[in-house]
Design an enzyme around this catalytic site. Structure first.
Site, PDB file in Angstrom:
ATOM      1  N   GLY A  39     -18.499  78.584  41.077  1.00  0.00           N
ATOM      2  CA  GLY A  39     -19.019  78.394  42.421  1.00  0.00           C
ATOM      3  C   GLY A  39     -20.477  77.986  42.426  1.00  0.00           C
TER       4      GLY A  39
ATOM      5  CG  LEU B 109     -32.905  78.943  37.248  1.00  0.00           C
ATOM      6  CD1 LEU B 109     -31.475  78.703  37.719  1.00  0.00           C
ATOM      7  CD2 LEU B 109     -33.762  77.708  37.503  1.00  0.00           C
ATOM      8  N   GLY B 110     -35.026  82.906  38.319  1.00  0.00           N
ATOM      9  CA  GLY B 110     -35.553  83.923  39.219  1.00  0.00           C
ATOM     10  C   GLY B 110     -37.005  84.261  38.926  1.00  0.00           C
TER      11      GLY B 110
ATOM     12  CD  GLN C  22     -30.893  78.505  33.772  1.00  0.00           C
ATOM     13  OE1 GLN C  22     -29.700  78.592  34.016  1.00  0.00           O
ATOM     14  NE2 GLN C  22     -31.589  79.535  33.346  1.00  0.00           N
TER      15      GLN C  22
ATOM     16  CG  LEU D  20     -41.627  95.341  29.279  1.00  0.00           C
ATOM     17  CD1 LEU D  20     -43.061  95.530  29.763  1.00  0.00           C
ATOM     18  CD2 LEU D  20     -40.650  95.477  30.444  1.00  0.00           C
TER      19      LEU D  20
ATOM     20  CG  ASP E 127     -28.228  86.439  35.518  1.00  0.00           C
ATOM     21  OD1 ASP E 127     -27.840  86.196  36.678  1.00  0.00           O
ATOM     22  OD2 ASP E 127     -27.978  85.695  34.547  1.00  0.00           O
TER      23      ASP E 127
ATOM     24  CE1 TYR F 160     -14.898  76.581  37.091  1.00  0.00           C
ATOM     25  CE2 TYR F 160     -14.405  75.056  38.880  1.00  0.00           C
ATOM     26  CZ  TYR F 160     -15.241  75.984  38.287  1.00  0.00           C
ATOM     27  OH  TYR F 160     -16.430  76.302  38.888  1.00  0.00           O
TER      28      TYR F 160
END
Length: 504
Positions: free
Chosen positions: A303, A10-11, A107, A131, A294, A210
Site C-alpha cells: 500500500g 524518512l521520519g 527512499q 546512541l 518505524d 505482487y
C-alpha cells in the site's frame, strides 16, 4: 541543543528538516554510514508532497519521480493477472483535493534530498554515530553517543529526543514501551538487479506486481534508476529455509521466472533478507521522548503507506516541539502527538495488513482481517482528535470529496484569490496559525488573517463558515476550531481558543 533526533531515515530526516526550518537547534545522528542505498518506500502522496513543498524540496523530490504507477496481482510479468489495482492507463488524479502532485521517488532518492535541505537550514547531522544510552529528567534528555570511526563517546544534552531509529532501535526498548500486533508475517529475500526489461514493464511508470507464482510468492517493482529493478521472494524459516538457500544463481533463475525472460542475464546489485511485520508501539511518547516512523509502528509495505506516515510523523512532532520550545505553547500540546498519530498509525497498519492478505496471502482471509480504508479517505479524510482541536463531534472519517470543515479534519483545498492572484488555501498554511474568513471583522486576532475573495463560491460551504464565520487552521493544515458566524468579540474568542489548544 534543543532537540536530538536519533535516526536518519524518512521520519528522522523529516523531523530534523522541519525543526531546522523553524529555527530550532537540532542534532541528528545515525549509526549507518550514509542514507538509504536501496530503492524502497517508493511513492509520495499529495498530502506528503504538501509537506515537501513546505520544506522547500518538492522539485528535488519530483526530479526523482517516474510518471505514475501500475499495480497488479499476477503470476509473472507476462503471466495470468489475478487482480488489477491500478491499470496501465490508470492515473491518480487528486487535483480536486490538493494542489500538490503525486511523487514516485524512492527512499534512496528522497533521503539525500531531505538531508541536504536539513543541513542547508542549519541542522547538524552526523552519520556513523550510535546512541549508547540516554536518561531523561524534568528538564531534558542526556544522551551518550559513540563516534564509530574513532571509538570516542561523547555526551549531548537536549531538551527533547525524537526516536527515529527503526523497529530494532534502542530508544523504545529503553523507555520500556511494549509493542502489540500481528508480529512477523513473512520473510523475504530482496534482489536488486539491473536488466533491460523494455516491453515487460510499463513505459515511463513505476511497475509494481505482487506475484503469486507456482514457484514462489513475492513482488516485483521497477525503480527510478534506469534498468534497475527489485524482486522480493518469500522464504520459510519454519520449513528450515534460510537466506543461505538463495545464492546468486538461484536468484537469477527466479528472476527469469518472474519476468518471463528465460535467457535473462541480470547484473545482481545486492541480495538481502528482510522481514515483513505488523507492530504498534503501545505509546508514541514517554516524557520528553517521542517515537516516529518505524520506531513507533511497523507496517507491511503493501500500500506504500509506511514511508508517507513516517514523513508525516516527522512533520507533526516538529511543529509541536517548535511551538513549545519557542514559548508559543505549553507542554500539554505535546500530548496531542500520541493522541493523533497513534490512531492514524493503527489505521495504516490495519489497512496495509488487509492489503497484504488480499495481494500476497489469500490463505489468511477470514473474519479477523480488518477492513481496509480507502487510501484517499485515509490520506485526506482521517480526523485528528486530541486536546489540540475543539471538535464538535467524534466522527473519525469523512469523504474528502465532500469536506465538512469540522475541527480535526484537514482544511479543504479551495482555489481563492489573494492579492489579485489565485492560490490554493492549502498554500496558506504551514508557516503559522491562519484564520480563514471572508469577513474583515476578524482581523486583529493575533494570527494571520489573509485577505481573501472566493470567486468559486466554495470556500464558505467547504469550510462551513458562511460569509461571516471563520476557521482557525493549525500549522499542519488541520482545522483547530471554527465559528459558523461572526461572534461578538472575534479577537477575544480566538485568543481563548488558542489558550486551550496550545495549553497556554
Amino acid at each position: 541543543m534543543q532537540v536530538l533526533v536519533v535516526g536518519a531515515g524518512l521520519g528522522g530526516l523529516s523531523a530534523t528538516l522541519f525543526l531546522a526550518r523553524q529555527g530550532i537547534r537540532v542534532l541528528g545522528v545515525a549509526k549507518h554510514a550514509h542514507t538509504a542505498v536501496h530503492p524502497k518506500a517508493t511513492g509520495q502522496t499529495p498530502r506528503t508532497m504538501e509537506m515537501m513543498r513546505l520544506g522547500g524540496v518538492e522539485d528535488a523530490v519530483m526530479a526523482g519521480s517516474v510518471g505514475g504507477i501500475v499495480i497488479k496481482v499476477a503470476e509473472s510479468l507476462k503471466g495470468r493477472v489475478f487482480q488489477t489495482i491500478v491499470p496501465d492507463e490508470g492515473e491518480f488524479d487528486l487535483s480536486a483535493l490538493s494542489p500538490a502532485p503525486f511523487g514516485m521517488a524512492s527512499q534512496d532518492h528522497v533521503e539525500p534530498v531531505l538531508l541536504d535541505r536539513a543541513r542547508e537550514l542549519g541542522a547538524e547531522v552526523r552519520f556513523r554515530t550510535e546512541l549508547v544510552s540516554f536518561t531523561q529528567d524534568d528538564t531534558g534528555v542526556t544522551a551518550r553517543l559513540l563516534d564509530l570511526p574513532t571509538g570516542r563517546i561523547g555526551t549531548v544534552r537536549a531538551d527533547y529526543l525524537v526516536a527515529a531509529d527503526g523497529h530494532r532501535g534502542k530508544v523504545r526498548e529503553g523507555l520500556g514501551i511494549e509493542r502489540h500486533g500481528r508480529g512477523s508475517l513473512s520473510h523475504h529475500i530482496g534482489v536488486v538487479f539491473d536488466a533491460d526489461l523494455t516491453g515487460h514493464t510499463a513505459p515511463d511508470k513505476t511497475t509494481l506486481y505482487y506475484l503469486q507464482n507456482p514457484a514462489f510468492t513475492g513482488a516485483f517493482v521497477t525503480t527510478n534508476t534506469e534498468r534497475r529493478n527489485v524482486l522480493t521472494v518469500e522464504y520459510h524459516p519454519e520449513r528450515g529455509e534460510s537466506a543461505a538457500d538463495y545464492p546468486e544463481q538461484r536468484c537469477v533463475e527466479l528472476l527469469r521466472t518472474a519476468t518471463d525472460v528465460p535467457d535473462l542475464e541480470p547484473k545482481i546489485v545486492d541480495i538481502a533478507r528482510w522481514e515483513m511485520a505488523a507492530w504498534m508501539a503501545d505509546r508514541f511518547s514517554s516524557g520528553r521522548v517521542f517515537l516516529v516512523g518505524d520506531a513507533a509502528k511497523v507496517t507491511p509495505p503493501t500500500g506504500g503507506l509506511g514511508g508517507n506516515t513516517a514523513v508525516q510523523d516527522g512533520y507533526d512532532i516538529a511543529w509541536k516541539l517548535a511551538a513549545v520550545l519557542k514559548g508559543e505553547a505549553g507542554p500539554g500540546l505535546l500530548a496531542s502527538y500520541d493522541q493523533e498519530r497513534r490512531p492514524y498509525a493503527q489505521a495504516v497498519v490495519d489497512t496495509s495488513y488487509h492489503n497484504y492478505v488480499e495481494r500476497l496471502a489469500p490463505q489468511l482471509k477470514g473474519p479477523d482481517v480488518p477492513e481496509g480504508i480507502d487510501p484517499v479517505e485515509l490520506g485526506f479524510g482521517f480526523r485528528c482528535l486530541s486536546g489540540a482541536v475543539l471538535a464538535e463531534d467524534d466522527d473519525v472519517l469523512e469523504n474528502p470529496y465532500e469536506p465538512s470543515g469540522r475541527a480535526g479534519f484537514r482544511a479543504p483545498h479551495v482555489v481563492v484569490e489573494r492579492g489579485g492572484e489565485q492560490v490554493s488555501t492549502v498554500d496558506l498554511f504551514g508557516h503559522g496559525w491562519v484564520l480563514v474568513t471572508l469577513d474583515p471583522a476578524w482581523s486583529g486576532c493575533g494570527v494571520e488573517v489573509p485577505a481573501l475573495t472566493d470567486p468559486s463560491g466554495q470556500l464558505a460551504a467547504k469550510y462551513g463558515i458562511g460569509e461571516r464565520g471563520a476557521s482557525l487552521v493549525r500549522p499542519d493544515g488541520v482545522v483547530a476550531w471554527r465559528s459558523p458566524d461572526l461572534v461578538i468579540d472575534p479577537a477575544a474568542s480566538v485568543r481563548r481558543v488558542l489558550a486551550v489548544v496550545l495549553d497556554r
